[in-house]
Scaffold this active site. Structure first.
Site, PDB file in Angstrom:
ATOM      1  N   GLU A   1     118.289  90.722  14.689  1.00 33.90           N
ATOM      2  CA  GLU A   1     118.845  90.675  13.345  1.00 33.90           C
ATOM      3  C   GLU A   1     118.898  92.078  12.755  1.00 33.90           C
ATOM      4  OE1 GLU A   1     116.783  88.333  10.362  1.00 33.90           O
ATOM      5  OE2 GLU A   1     115.722  90.173   9.928  1.00 33.90           O
TER       6      GLU A   1
ATOM      7  N   CYS B   1     115.047  85.043  13.702  1.00 29.85           N
ATOM      8  CA  CYS B   1     114.060  85.445  14.706  1.00 29.85           C
ATOM      9  C   CYS B   1     114.276  84.834  16.083  1.00 29.85           C
ATOM     10  CB  CYS B   1     112.654  85.092  14.224  1.00 29.85           C
ATOM     11  SG  CYS B   1     112.135  86.029  12.802  1.00 29.85           S
TER      12      CYS B   1
ATOM     13  N   HIS C   1     106.631  81.161  18.312  1.00 29.34           N
ATOM     14  CA  HIS C   1     107.086  82.292  17.498  1.00 29.34           C
ATOM     15  C   HIS C   1     105.997  82.716  16.514  1.00 29.34           C
ATOM     16  CE1 HIS C   1     109.283  85.017  15.057  1.00 29.34           C
ATOM     17  NE2 HIS C   1     109.251  84.237  13.996  1.00 29.34           N
TER      18      HIS C   1
END
Ligand SMILES: [Zn+2]
Lengths: 131, 349
Positions: free
Chosen positions: B80, B112, B234
């Site tokens: 990103e 993400c 994550h």
């Protein structure tokens, strides 16, 4: 406007492509059109090894404006494993980390980002090897 | 057998401590440390960006795959923080790595989870027989607004994966994704920093998608948490992945190796791919690994992988994630940090 030259030099700046004289074997980096040793004009691409050692170095305290934020930084002449020498910045090294003979590797970094509307320029820098 | 033929991860050398940021804003450092379970984060150098991180990780991935880069038929960079608004990061990355020009290139974005997207598409190409090898990279140099909670976690780093049907070091056995329209975190065109919807980011976004994706892949594969050696979730902070893992039924020792966030921060698209690389650094043949990414907006990708006999022969060909996390760190002052991150307005030169 530096884009045309930058684009032409991508093979040497990104991939360390040198010119090896097909007549006498001398390696030229950056590549040349005429061999400085034998005058030959036929060259093959030879990719340089990425590892070498610092031959000599200096610390830049008063850099050109685009590099202001990185000062003080070290510029070194690096001798690669095959004997080819080149000049480049040493990335992220405090000046006292770089000595004559310090082992380094060549890495890929952004060389210039200014002005903001221009193409970003990338190329090689040296990085001190761990240990 | 299709899966990962080579992997590489890159961790920048610069760090900023939670204390340093808290001191700047008059915040309680201890509260952030325990609240986020994080002590420091990586900071990209002034000459680093998503492209240079991708090249560094990609070079190690190709070395571990032991292949000619020209055999790679696709290169996908998930981030990103692509340096250009218009011009794909992948165009620079392939030329630097000696891939192409016979190559399909695209940049991916999904907050993400852009990295696991790139990995999934690369894997799908080789499995479909479209090409011999494909490169998928997750890398970021993410930014949080000064003083915002994100400033304590948003960091830099990434991992690259050469997918293929030969030289496989970790076979991909199953994949599964779970996605919905959930506005937990966003950035409109032209805005400098992203916005997040406070408490909305936890349960309805991160936990709902991560748990749905992880439980979905377990159901489809017929595997249970106890079958796995490692599990990676994550890592937006230290707490979320540990809680997600626990809710899924994983034990702390299964989560430990991939949990790199305490020393690294949240590397966004690079987060779960770097956690996976850390597991591959130590996995032994036969080990099962579960990876689940999360991207705001929101969605999760899950993979089930199994280490092959070839893995131990490539682990030492490049630096491990854990070594990069502890070796030769350079701590920055807050002033140096904002200068390196371009948050100081300089005179036009
Ligand atoms: Zn010659």
């Amino acid at each position: 406007m530096i884009s045309p030259r930058y684009h032409r030099e991508i093979p040497q700046r990104y991939r360390l492509e040198a010119g090896r004289c097909e007549d006498c074997g001398e390696i030229h980096f950056p590549p040349r059109f005429v061999c400085r040793k034998c005058g030959g004009k036929r060259f093959a691409i030879e990719v340089l090894p990425r590892r070498g050692k610092v031959l000599t170095h200096t610390t830049i305290w008063i850099p050109p404006a685009p590099f202001e934020i990185q000062k003080p930084y070290v510029v070194a002449i690096v001798e690669l494993e095959n004997g080819v020498r080149l000049t480049c910045m040493v990335a992220e090294a405090p000046p006292d980390e770089v000595r004559i003979g310090t082992p380094v590797e060549l890495i890929f970094r952004r060389l210039q980002a200014q002005p903001v509307w221009e193409v970003l320029q990338y190329g090689y820098k040296a990085r001190v090897l761990a240990g | 057998m299709y899966g990962i033929a080579g992997y590489g991860a890159y961790v920048p050398r610069y760090r900023i401590q939670v204390e340093t940021i808290a001191e700047q804003w008059g915040a309680d450092a201890a509260a952030y440390r325990t609240g986020l379970l994080l002590s420091e984060k990586t900071v990209p150098g002034p000459d680093e960006d998503t492209i240079t991180i991708s090249v560094a990780a990609g070079r190690d991935a190709i070395a571990r795959a032991g292949i000619d880069p020209r055999e790679i038929g696709a290169c996908y960079i998930g981030s990103e923080s692509h340096p250009y608004a218009v011009k794909p990061s992948g165009t620079v990355v392939i030329d630097a790595l000696g891939i192409g020009p016979d190559c399909h290139v695209a940049d991916f974005e999904f907050a993400c989870k852009a990295g696991t997207e790139a990995m999934y598409v690369a894997y799908s190409h080789v499995k479909a027989g479209e090409m011999k090898y494909a490169l998928g990279v997750g890398a970021d140099t993410s930014q949080g607004a000064p003083g915002d909670a994100l400033e304590y976690t948003a960091s830099a780093g990434g991992a690259a994966y050469v997918m293929g049907g030969d030289n496989v070091v970790a076979e991909i056995l199953h994949t599964y994704s779970y996605t919905s329209d959930t506005p937990d975190f966003w950035r409109r065109e032209g805005e400098h920093y992203p916005r997040h919807a406070g408490r909305f980011t936890g349960d309805p976004a991160y936990f709902h998608h991560v748990l749905s994706s992880a439980q979905g892949i377990l159901e489809r594969s017929g595997l249970k948490p106890a079958d796995f050696r490692h599990a990676v979730f994550h890592m937006p902070n230290g707490k979320f992945p540990l809680r997600a893992g626990k809710l899924c039924g994983f034990k702390p020792e299964q989560l430990e190796q991939g949990w790199v966030v305490n020393l690294m921060g949240n590397t966004y698209s690079g987060s779960s791919p770097t956690g996976l690389a850390s597991c591959l650094d130590v996995a032994v043949p036969g080990d099962l690994i579960l990876v689940t990414s999360f991207g705001s907006g929101a969605g999760s990708d899950s993979f089930v992988l199994r280490a092959t006999d070839r893995l131990p022969t490539v682990q030492k060909l490049a630096p491990s994630v854990r070594d990069q996390l502890v070796d030769r760190r350079i701590n920055l002052t807050y002033g140096k940090y904002v200068a390196y991150r371009g948050k100081i307005r300089m005179n036009e030169s």
